[in-house]
Design a protein around this motif. Structure first.
Motif, PDB file in Angstrom:
ATOM      1  N   THR A   1     -28.337 -16.203  -8.944  1.00 54.85           N
ATOM      2  CA  THR A   1     -27.432 -16.013  -7.823  1.00 54.85           C
ATOM      3  C   THR A   1     -26.133 -15.425  -8.361  1.00 54.85           C
ATOM      4  N   TRP A   2     -25.291 -14.974  -7.450  1.00 54.16           N
ATOM      5  CA  TRP A   2     -24.009 -14.411  -7.883  1.00 54.16           C
ATOM      6  C   TRP A   2     -23.244 -15.420  -8.707  1.00 54.16           C
ATOM      7  N   LEU A   3     -23.198 -16.624  -8.195  1.00 56.50           N
ATOM      8  CA  LEU A   3     -22.439 -17.658  -8.896  1.00 56.50           C
ATOM      9  C   LEU A   3     -23.080 -17.990 -10.235  1.00 56.50           C
ATOM     10  N   GLY A   4     -24.399 -18.048 -10.237  1.00 53.10           N
ATOM     11  CA  GLY A   4     -25.117 -18.467 -11.433  1.00 53.10           C
ATOM     12  C   GLY A   4     -24.897 -17.563 -12.624  1.00 53.10           C
ATOM     13  N   ASN A   5     -24.408 -16.358 -12.380  1.00 51.30           N
ATOM     14  CA  ASN A   5     -24.184 -15.461 -13.505  1.00 51.30           C
ATOM     15  C   ASN A   5     -22.926 -15.798 -14.294  1.00 51.30           C
ATOM     16  N   ILE A   6     -22.037 -16.564 -13.691  1.00 48.21           N
ATOM     17  CA  ILE A   6     -20.763 -16.795 -14.390  1.00 48.21           C
ATOM     18  C   ILE A   6     -20.990 -17.494 -15.731  1.00 48.21           C
ATOM     19  N   PRO A   7     -21.733 -18.609 -15.755  1.00 43.79           N
ATOM     20  CA  PRO A   7     -21.931 -19.203 -17.084  1.00 43.79           C
ATOM     21  C   PRO A   7     -22.731 -18.314 -18.024  1.00 43.79           C
ATOM     22  N   PHE A   8     -23.535 -17.428 -17.498  1.00 44.21           N
ATOM     23  CA  PHE A   8     -24.239 -16.527 -18.405  1.00 44.21           C
ATOM     24  C   PHE A   8     -23.283 -15.525 -19.045  1.00 44.21           C
ATOM     25  N   THR A   9     -22.254 -15.122 -18.303  1.00 41.13           N
ATOM     26  CA  THR A   9     -21.317 -14.184 -18.915  1.00 41.13           C
ATOM     27  C   THR A   9     -20.592 -14.830 -20.096  1.00 41.13           C
ATOM     28  N   ASP A  10     -20.429 -16.146 -20.059  1.00 43.64           N
ATOM     29  CA  ASP A  10     -19.824 -16.827 -21.210  1.00 43.64           C
ATOM     30  C   ASP A  10     -20.540 -16.473 -22.490  1.00 43.64           C
TER      31      ASP A  10
END
Ligand code: SF4
Ligand code: SF4
Ligand code: SF4
Lengths: 258, 207, 583
Positions: C268-277
């Motif tokens: 999901t859009w939100l779920g990508n944030i920790p992946f960008t870490d």
């Protein structure tokens, strides 16, 4: 002069060593008086005016963890009633980015869903410790544990935590997150007061329903509920012979995992 | 270090072996040299563990050896990709025995958040025997140290009479996987052929 | 970016190359594939768009209103390094049957690695590319995995959240779902015994110039990495040597290719944030920042963060830059042979900054701190006090220490001055970014060139250096630490009270249909996120313009002619992080 750089470089190291040594020695008493004594051992505090960096003598002493620290999630249950806070609403399973939460919602005999989980798993070998589950749970039922001492000799099933292993009492949560706990309790109290006020007006149908919760949890939760960042750091050998680590003698079975 | 009570039953009598074991293990565990080898994010935490604040040298581990020949412990610190897996196995084979593997972080343990990725190995234990798993993403330096202490515990429990590296009957090398259309182990060729030849399972892939 | 409405007629250059521009909309200009090179040449030479920032492909299979005739789209982002400002987006649409387009390497040499990536992951052929080989995967891999019809072995559904997790989520091990019991899949009819692995790629040999006093010896090819202490992770260099002199170098990446972009399309859009870490794991805050900026462009007014959140973002991003540059300098010395001790000193302050991150965000490295329209958690007075203490009392001291010990150090100078030369023109042409570009004397910093967030409020200088060598890169990094401290001092003084989130935190992000390119000046350079939305809860395309990866374009150019020991230093000065390089 050629070679000056080398001498200067060595000088830096020497000076650094001396400075840290003096810094450390000068603080021998204060370093430990400044440390916070807890059941889990000494927690270290870096004095703000120190020049260098303190070495943390893990496992004897530990770093003070901030409240927001996150590792692997935990599930809360109410100590007084023994009731899970989780209502199996599934939001955490939906937000979890690597999809490592598995929830089975409970059913009654008629096949109607009951708001509680009958199974709840988190695969710690996938969990990315992102904290989304804790952030978006509307019932404050899942929170991030601070316990990082989880190394095991077996990953399967050692690192797939079921509900029993994930459950911790609310008091444990309160001890890890004092300010968040206070804020949440205040909000809950305010909400309850509001509800009670409304309930009085409307005839009071809502309040009594939840009272008769069975105190189903008798045994202590499996995963060291009341020992935050636990005390097993003395490297106490496991008494149980069956828990003894397997010998890493046999080579990996060529890719098959049976 | 009173760990005698963990010596297997049949050895309890044998005081001589017990004390040799104790000495043998004690010296090994206090000078366990890790291999200087990082894979991903977890490697940064591994470096921090070795750095000033956590100071790995307190455990006799400060000499990180870039060469596998001189290392006793392989800390698999990060995501193992298929492209990297053959190299890791080769490095492991080059390590002298006794050798240990510590899987650091969710990725090395089970694929971690990237498990679904097409190029990610679901845990290094698919190829290597792992001694200790440290979950977490990334494990904090303390968590890694705890894993290392667990490993020490395990080492302390081994006996010179049963350790596999003095025995001739156990083959000790590990087959190196090959990068074909996808990673495969040459020993499993028959198994693979059986499926690819009948095959409705793996779909035809356009290129 | 080009958010304003664009039509073909409003383009001043539409007639310059007849027949090149087919169409235009607010997201870009559709270019005739046959005229692409000509148009690019024109834009570079006459319109000032000298910098190819990002090049990527998108697969529109099954997208609304798209057919097999325009299934693939190659997207080029061009910018002007002199004037700054919004760039221009070119797009080329390619049919499924023949995904081929002319390579831009002749016009923008920096297209090299990015075209290879698009070839690897999408199977787009770039005609005229000198070495169109797979780069992230290996030669012989089956299929092109970023295509929408290519499924990974553990494929479960197109999008998360998966249905199997709730309400009937009996735990199932992913291995048990697949026929092989592992994350593998082979094409039909594959016979392992008949398999021949592809040979190792050999570097292209660059002969030393005629007339130099060079003694020819036997050529040897040396392999460095992927397990090598000097390669900063799992990077591999295949070096051709003539004696000690490098005559050819082939970078080989992909040993940490974690399929970030494929997962990004499932998340999901939100779920990508920790992946960008986990991209550039030394500077997770900047990664968060870039991604949320990109998505906030699609969110419109809903995505506008409140004041305090903007300040917090800037504070975190600048702390990250300090951490990263300290690490880079420390490990540059490591590469010079000063094994570990300087690095230890250099990362001391890092630990204290990481403590701040941990207190605010919960984790030392994987901060996951920013959200669309704000940040996740406010910081308290105590935090600010500690932050001020570090910024005002400790950091300056530390940088002075660096300066005193290193800047004039003769070993450092002997090894770094004049090594790894990269002229300003080459740096721009090769799409170098960040400290690499600025150390070649190009004052291009996104915080000034295209100010995002609230950077226009702070006083700071864009640090440049005309040295063009490794030493200049070191000095630029040091200077940037000073400038970051300067920004931090201002930000920590001015930070206002107020909310930290626009609206309520929500786990479902309603994103309008469209495209956006959001970029920040990360510690390593321009970190851009190109996202395409079809209006659903998941990105249609999620591409990372990774500075570490694109900076590698310059490596071969910089190392030829130097000694083999220098290659380590030159690589160290690029400051790559493999999580971002390979994604
Ligand atoms: S833990 Fe919270 S979010 Fe997850 S199912 Fe239970 S109540 Fe819902
Ligand atoms: S912390 Fe993140 S990855 Fe782990 S269970 Fe919670 S949502 Fe999933
Ligand atoms: S476990 Fe987490 S921190 Fe470690 S390598 Fe994997 S993604 Fe990175």
């Amino acid at each position: 002069m050629f070679g000056k750089g080398i001498i200067k470089g060595l000088g830096i190291t020497l000076r650094h060593t001396a400075a840290t040594f003096i810094d450390d020695m000068a603080r021998v008493p204060s370093r430990y008086t400044n440390a916070i004594e807890t059941p889990q051992g000494k927690l270290l505090r870096q004095p703000p005016d120190s020049k260098g960096l303190f070495t943390i003598q893990y496992p004897e002493e530990k770093r003070e963890l901030p409240e927001n620290f996150r590792y692997i999630p935990m599930l809360l249950y109410d100590e007084k009633t023994g009731k899970d806070r989780c209502t199996a609403c599934g939001i955490c399973a939906k937000v979890c980015p690597p999809q490592c939460i598995w929830i089975v919602r409970d059913m009654n005999e008629q096949g109607k869903p009951i708001p509680r989980p009958s199974e709840f798993y988190i695969d710690a070998s996938i969990c990315m410790s992102c904290g989304f589950c804790a952030e978006f749970c509307p019932f404050d039922a899942i929170k991030m544990n601070h316990d990082y001492e989880m190394a095991t000799y077996d990953r399967f099933p050692g690192l797939v935590f079921d509900k029993e292993e994930l459950s911790v009492p609310t008091s444990y949560y309160a001890s890890l997150y004092p300010s968040a706990w206070a804020a949440e309790e205040a909000a809950r109290a305010a909400k309850a007061a509001k509800k009670a006020a409304r309930g009085k007006k409307g005839g009071g149908a809502g309040g009594a329903r939840r009272k008769a919760a069975p105190a189903k949890r008798t045994a202590a939760p499996a995963r060291k509920a009341d020992a935050p960042a636990s005390s097993k750091a003395e490297a106490a050998p496991p008494q149980d012979e069956s828990k003894a680590p397997p010998d890493a003698s046999s080579p990996a079975p060529g890719g098959s995992q049976s | 270090m009173a760990n005698e009570n963990q010596v297997p039953e049949e050895l309890q009598q044998n005081v001589f072996v017990t004390s040799i074991d104790f000495l043998y293990n004690w010296s090994r565990k206090n000078s366990m040299w890790p291999m200087l080898f990082g894979l991903a994010c977890c490697a940064i935490e591994m470096i921090c563990t070795a750095a000033g604040r956590y100071d790995l040298s307190r455990f006799g581990m400060e000499v990180m050896r870039p060469s596998p020949r001189q290392a006793d412990l392989m800390i698999v610190s990060g995501t193992v990709t298929k492209k990297m897996a053959p190299i890791i196995v080769r490095l492991y084979n080059q390590m002298a025995e006794p050798r240990y593997v510590l899987s650091m972080g969710a990725c090395a343990t089970g694929g971690g958040p990237f498990k679904e990725g097409y190029n990610v190995v679901s845990g290094i234990d698919k190829y290597l025997p792992v001694d200790v798993y440290v979950p977490g993403c990334p494990p904090t330096p303390e968590a890694l140290l705890y894993g290392i202490l667990k490993l020490h515990e395990k080492v302390q429990r081994q006996s010179i009479r049963t350790v596999p590296w003095y025995r001739k009957d156990t083959p000790r090398g590990i087959t190196i996987p090959v990068l074909g259309p996808d990673i495969f182990l040459p020993d499993r060729a028959d198994e693979i052929r059986q499926i690819t030849m009948r095959q409705e399972t793996s779909e035809e892939i356009a290129s | 970016m080009t958010e304003s409405v664009v039509t073909t007629s409003s383009l001043p250059f539409a007639d310059a190359v007849p027949g090149a521009v087919l169409d235009a909309d607010q997201w870009g200009i559709i270019v005739n594939p046959d005229k692409l090179v000509e148009l690019a040449q024109y834009l570079r030479d006459h319109e000032g768009f000298d910098y190819l920032s990002s090049l990527t492909a998108v697969d529109y299979l099954g997208f609304k209103d798209r057919t097999a005739d325009d299934r693939f789209e190659i997207v080029y982002h061009l910018f002007d390094t002199k004037k700054g400002g919004d760039g221009i987006v070119l797009k080329v649409r390619l049919p499924e049957s023949k995904p081929e387009v002319d390579s831009l390497v002749k016009v923008y040499p920096g297209a090299d690695l990015q075209e290879r990536e698009a070839y690897d992951l999408y199977g787009i052929k770039f005609k005229g590319h000198p070495r169109l080989r797979r780069i992230l995967l290996w030669e012989g891999f089956h299929g092109h995995p970023m295509r929408k019809d290519w499924k990974e072995p553990y494929y479960e559904a197109e999008h998360k959240p998966y249905k199997s997790r709730w309400p009937v989520g009996h735990y199932q091990w992913a291995e048990d779902r697949v026929p092989w019991g592992d994350n593998i899949n082979y094409p039909k009819g594959f016979d392992p015994d008949a398999f021949e692995p592809a040979p190792l790629p050999m570097p292209i040999i660059h002969e030393p110039p005629e007339g130099s006093d060079h003694i020819h010896t036997e050529r040897i090819v040396v392999n460095m990495g992927p397990q090598h202490p000097s390669t900063h992770g799992v990077f591999r260099m295949i070096v051709a040597l003539d004696g000690e002199t490098i005559v050819g170098l082939e970078p080989e990446v992909g040993y940490l290719h974690r399929n970030h972009e494929k997962l990004g399309e499932r998340n999901t859009w939100l779920g990508n944030i920790p992946f960008t870490d986990r991209l550039d794991y030394l500077s997770s805050m900047s990664n968060n920042f870039g991604y949320v900026l990109a998505v906030e462009k699609l969110l419109g007014d809903k995505g506008k963060p409140p004041e305090r959140a903007e300040y917090l973002r800037v504070i975190m991003a600048e702390f990250t830059r300090i951490v990263n540059h300290m690490w880079a300098i420390g490990f540059l010395l490591n590469d010079l042979g000063a094994f570990f001790t300087p690095a230890l000193y250099a990362i001391e302050e890092r630990e204290l900054i990481l403590d701040l991150f941990e207190a605010a965000a919960g984790s030392r490295m994987m901060c996951n701190y920013m959200r669309f329209g704000g940040v996740v958690r406010d910081v308290d007075e105590d935090w600010l006090r500690k932050a001020r203490d570090i910024v005002f009392n400790r950091l300056d001291r530390k940088v002075d220490e660096f300066d005193e010990y290193l800047t004039g150090n003769e070993i450092l100078m002997a090894r770094c001055v004049g090594v790894g030369l990269l002229s300003a023109e080459d740096a721009i042409a090769l799409s170098a970014c960040g400290p690499m570009l600025r150390a070649s004397g190009v004052p291009y910093d996104l915080r000034r060139a295209r100010p995002y967030s609230i950077y226009d409020r702070f006083e700071f200088d864009v640090v440049t250096d005309d040295g063009c060598d490794v030493y200049a890169r070191y000095k630029v990094r040091l200077g940037e630490i000073r400038q970051s401290i300067r920004i931090l001092k201002q930000a920590l003084d001015q930070i206002p009270e107020g909310p930290i989130m626009n609206g309520k935190p929500a786990y479902v992000t309603r994103v309008q249909k469209g495209e956006a390119y959001g970029a920040v000046e990360g510690p390593k350079g321009e970190l851009g996120f190109y996202v395409v939305s079809d209006g659903s809860d998941n990105p249609w395309r999620y591409h990372v313009r990774a500075p570490s990866y694109i900076n590698l374009n310059t490596l071969e150019h910089m190392t030829i002619g130097y000694k083999v020991a220098d290659s380590v230093v030159i690589l160290g000065a690029i400051d790559i992080v493999l999580g971002e390089t390979d994604r």
